[in-house]
Design a protein around this motif. Structure first.
Motif, PDB file in Angstrom:
ATOM      1  N   ARG A   1       0.805  -1.203   0.000  1.00  0.00           N
ATOM      2  CA  ARG A   1       0.000   0.000   0.000  1.00  0.00           C
ATOM      3  C   ARG A   1       0.848   1.268   0.000  1.00  0.00           C
ATOM      4  O   ARG A   1       0.398   2.314  -0.441  1.00  0.00           O
ATOM      5  N   ALA A   2       2.090   1.213   0.466  1.00  0.00           N
ATOM      6  CA  ALA A   2       2.930   2.399   0.594  1.00  0.00           C
ATOM      7  C   ALA A   2       3.361   2.894  -0.787  1.00  0.00           C
ATOM      8  O   ALA A   2       3.650   2.104  -1.672  1.00  0.00           O
ATOM      9  N   PRO A   3       3.411   4.207  -0.964  1.00  0.00           N
ATOM     10  CA  PRO A   3       3.854   4.739  -2.261  1.00  0.00           C
ATOM     11  C   PRO A   3       5.346   4.527  -2.445  1.00  0.00           C
ATOM     12  O   PRO A   3       6.108   4.468  -1.482  1.00  0.00           O
TER      13      PRO A   3
ATOM     14  N   THR B   1       5.197  10.895  -7.341  1.00  0.00           N
ATOM     15  CA  THR B   1       4.995  12.332  -7.217  1.00  0.00           C
ATOM     16  C   THR B   1       4.011  12.622  -6.093  1.00  0.00           C
ATOM     17  O   THR B   1       3.089  11.849  -5.834  1.00  0.00           O
ATOM     18  N   GLN B   2       4.209  13.741  -5.456  1.00  0.00           N
ATOM     19  CA  GLN B   2       3.320  14.166  -4.388  1.00  0.00           C
ATOM     20  C   GLN B   2       2.112  14.877  -4.996  1.00  0.00           C
ATOM     21  O   GLN B   2       2.216  15.489  -6.053  1.00  0.00           O
ATOM     22  N   PRO B   3       0.976  14.835  -4.334  1.00  0.00           N
ATOM     23  CA  PRO B   3      -0.192  15.547  -4.858  1.00  0.00           C
ATOM     24  C   PRO B   3       0.083  17.050  -4.848  1.00  0.00           C
ATOM     25  O   PRO B   3       0.841  17.540  -4.014  1.00  0.00           O
ATOM     26  N   PRO B   4      -0.512  17.783  -5.775  1.00  0.00           N
ATOM     27  CA  PRO B   4      -0.250  19.219  -5.834  1.00  0.00           C
ATOM     28  C   PRO B   4      -0.740  19.921  -4.574  1.00  0.00           C
ATOM     29  O   PRO B   4      -1.748  19.538  -3.981  1.00  0.00           O
ATOM     30  N   SER B   5      -0.006  20.946  -4.174  1.00  0.00           N
ATOM     31  CA  SER B   5      -0.398  21.691  -2.987  1.00  0.00           C
ATOM     32  C   SER B   5      -1.617  22.554  -3.320  1.00  0.00           C
ATOM     33  O   SER B   5      -1.827  22.938  -4.470  1.00  0.00           O
TER      34      SER B   5
END
Length: 85
Positions: A39-41, A46-50
């Motif tokens: 389950r871990a990325p 990439t991180q979700p946009p701020s």
């Protein structure tokens, strides 16, 4: 043959019970760790946009010609806490 050596005795049942608790605990921990690792990325994900700030929205409106330069500068000054400059 069933009655040979009077069975396991009390300590035999205690030992088997402890081994079963340890085995089930290890099995559950292994399944939990496997599920967590799946389950871990991944590290390269990439991180979700701020979230957009008010200044970002104002800049987009100015870029689309929704507001003129004077209004953009006035609103930007208000957002930055310097109204009337």
């Amino acid at each position: 043959m069933y009655g040979w050596n009077d069975g396991m005795g009390l300590w035999g049942y205690v030992l088997v019970s402890i081994i079963m608790v340890v085995a089930w605990g290890a099995s559950n921990a292994g399944i939990g760790l496997l599920a967590r690792s799946l389950r871990a990325p991944s590290p390269g994900a990439t991180q979700p946009p701020s979230p957009r700030t008010a200044e970002d929205v104002l800049a987009e409106r100015f870029a689309r010609s929704g507001i003129d330069v004077a209004e953009y500068q006035n609103r930007l000054a208000v957002l930055r806490g310097r109204p009337g400059t």
